[in-house]
Design a protein around this motif. Structure first.
Motif, PDB file in Angstrom:
ATOM      1  N   MET A 117       0.825  -1.162  -0.035  1.00 42.71           N
ATOM      2  CA  MET A 117       0.010   0.083  -0.097  1.00 42.71           C
ATOM      3  C   MET A 117       0.664   1.294  -0.155  1.00 42.71           C
ATOM      4  O   MET A 117       1.845   1.300   0.755  1.00 42.71           O
ATOM      5  CB  MET A 117      -0.890  -0.040   1.394  1.00 42.71           C
ATOM      6  N   GLN A 118       0.398   2.139  -0.816  1.00 42.26           N
ATOM      7  CA  GLN A 118       1.136   3.559  -0.789  1.00 42.26           C
ATOM      8  C   GLN A 118       1.202   4.269   0.515  1.00 42.26           C
ATOM      9  O   GLN A 118       0.075   4.218   1.349  1.00 42.26           O
ATOM     10  CB  GLN A 118       0.727   4.418  -2.025  1.00 42.26           C
ATOM     11  N   ALA A 119       2.495   4.621   0.939  1.00 43.35           N
ATOM     12  CA  ALA A 119       2.531   5.507   2.081  1.00 43.35           C
ATOM     13  C   ALA A 119       1.597   6.524   2.149  1.00 43.35           C
ATOM     14  O   ALA A 119       0.986   7.108   3.263  1.00 43.35           O
ATOM     15  CB  ALA A 119       3.991   5.948   2.447  1.00 43.35           C
ATOM     16  N   TYR A 120       1.263   7.162   0.974  1.00 44.91           N
ATOM     17  CA  TYR A 120       0.812   8.701   0.682  1.00 44.91           C
ATOM     18  C   TYR A 120      -0.799   8.175   1.388  1.00 44.91           C
ATOM     19  O   TYR A 120      -1.073   9.188   1.981  1.00 44.91           O
ATOM     20  CB  TYR A 120       0.411   8.845  -0.813  1.00 44.91           C
ATOM     21  N   GLN A 156       0.573   6.449  11.723  1.00 45.20           N
ATOM     22  CA  GLN A 156       0.304   7.833  12.220  1.00 45.20           C
ATOM     23  C   GLN A 156       1.772   8.456  12.281  1.00 45.20           C
ATOM     24  O   GLN A 156       1.947   9.752  12.423  1.00 45.20           O
ATOM     25  CB  GLN A 156      -0.278   7.630  13.486  1.00 45.20           C
ATOM     26  N   ARG A 157       2.893   7.473  12.048  1.00 44.75           N
ATOM     27  CA  ARG A 157       4.310   8.233  12.097  1.00 44.75           C
ATOM     28  C   ARG A 157       4.869   8.766  10.813  1.00 44.75           C
ATOM     29  O   ARG A 157       5.701   9.453  10.630  1.00 44.75           O
ATOM     30  CB  ARG A 157       5.117   7.003  12.456  1.00 44.75           C
ATOM     31  N   ILE A 158       3.970   8.297   9.666  1.00 46.25           N
ATOM     32  CA  ILE A 158       4.268   8.654   8.513  1.00 46.25           C
ATOM     33  C   ILE A 158       4.264  10.179   8.347  1.00 46.25           C
ATOM     34  O   ILE A 158       3.137  10.773   8.304  1.00 46.25           O
ATOM     35  CB  ILE A 158       3.754   7.990   7.137  1.00 46.25           C
ATOM     36  N   THR A 159       5.357  10.968   7.867  1.00 47.26           N
ATOM     37  CA  THR A 159       5.380  12.323   7.438  1.00 47.26           C
ATOM     38  C   THR A 159       4.661  12.476   6.230  1.00 47.26           C
ATOM     39  O   THR A 159       4.840  11.855   5.111  1.00 47.26           O
ATOM     40  CB  THR A 159       6.384  13.064   7.616  1.00 47.26           C
TER      41      THR A 159
END
Length: 362
Positions: free
Chosen positions: A314-317, A348-351
């Motif tokens: 799955m894309q991080a976006y 939730q940690r993905i910027t």
């Protein structure tokens, strides 16, 4: 002396006749030239933007990355909602917004584009006048010089502006014999026409175009706009009405279309391509039978026209999007990110920057 005045009078009548002819012909040319200026300018703007903006240099997948970057930078949920529900319309509005920004800024680019088109077409018409004059002036034995001149003139202009020869039948029988003077009169009348149009074009805006520059640009990114019934991702095929199944490289969390787990108000955050490898089932309406995701085609159209390959990536976006707009999604669909739909801590940690960096590497 009497003979001199008689000759002078004939000469003046001839000059007046030729001048009137030139003005009449320019009146016929004006609407065709006006239309041609806008048509050429629309194409020039589209080509200029393709050359200057990375968004428009590649295919639709490349443009989509630019749009997703724009959406992330704006962080406006309403924009995201428009993109997710009406992707084709959002692509077009994005292109239109970029065109307006490029053409209507303080550098007055639109006026410069229009001026450039007008000057180019004006030069083409002057060349047609000169070439027609050159061809016809030596035919001293012909009485239908003006008709021949008009034939040549319209032929030379055929690929420049739309000036049907049939519309000039009313002036082809004018007794014009001085073709050289006609050429001079035409250049004067055309100069006046150019100046008149130049003033008019100074007040033009994008609404003046019958075919908008952004429409031409959008046509380069046409293709299939069918959306996955589960997650809303748009088919990546570059052909409309293409043969074979619809498909995408990456599916999205089904929460983006409001899907929930049966018997709960909990979102489904899984993607279609991982669910088709699971033992889960689905149905779109309460009166439908349950269908295993593994046999999703058995549910019939529209899902049966899709090729959804098992893939858990799955894309991080979209992980960033779901985490960032959790509250708005819950309010939009009146559902919760709870239970099986709990947003993982890792998401939730993905910027935003991490999400964009991964997106642009693909």
């Amino acid at each position: 002396i009497e003979d001199f005045f008689q000759c002078f009078q004939i000469s003046c009548q001839g000059a007046t006749s030729i001048t009137t002819f030139a003005i009449f012909l320019c009146d016929k040319i004006e609407p065709a030239l006006h239309k041609a200026v806008f048509e050429r300018t629309a194409k020039d703007i589209a080509e200029d933007m393709q050359g200057k903006f990375p968004d428009f240099r590649g295919n639709r997948a490349n443009l989509e990355v630019s749009i997703l970057r724009y959406l992330a930078e704006q962080e406006n949920f309403e924009y995201f909602k428009q993109y997710l529900t009406s992707p084709k319309e959002f692509f077009q509005s994005y292109i239109e917004r970029r065109v307006k920004s490029h053409c209507l800024d303080e550098s007055r680019r639109l006026e410069k584009f229009l001026d450039s088109s007008l000057n180019l077409l004006y030069g083409n018409i002057l060349s047609a006048v000169s070439l027609s004059t050159q061809i016809v002036k030596d035919k001293k034995d012909r009485e239908d010089k003006i008709s021949l001149w008009l034939d040549e003139f319209c032929r030379e202009l055929a690929e420049v502006i739309n000036l049907p020869r049939s519309e000039l039948k009313g002036i082809e029988h004018q007794e014009v014999t001085d073709i050289e003077f006609l050429s001079s009169a035409m250049k004067t009348a055309l100069g006046d026409l150019r100046d008149r149009l130049k003033k008019e074009l100074a007040d033009a805006d994008l609404s003046s175009f019958s075919r908008q520059p952004h429409t031409i640009l959008a046509e380069h990114f046409s293709g299939c706009w069918e959306k996955c019934r589960f997650c809303g991702a748009v088919c990546s095929n570059t052909m409309q009405n293409h043969d074979g199944d619809h498909q995408v490289v990456f599916h999205r969390p089904q929460a983006l279309t409001g899907f929930k787990w049966h018997g709960t108000d909990h979102f489904i955050i899984d993607i279609c391509s991982s669910l088709v490898a699971s033992d889960c089932t689905f149905r779109f309406h309460d009166d439908q039978q349950w269908t295993p995701y593994k046999k999703y085609r058995d549910a019939g159209p529209p899902v049966s026209t899709w090729n959804i390959l098992p893939d858990s990536s799955m894309q991080a976006y979209w992980k960033w999007f779901v985490s960032n707009f959790r509250t708005q999604l819950e309010a939009l669909y009146n559902k919760k990110f709870q239970g099986k739909g709990e947003i993982p801590v890792a998401w939730q940690r993905i910027t935003k920057q991490e999400a964009l960096s991964e997106l642009e590497r693909r």
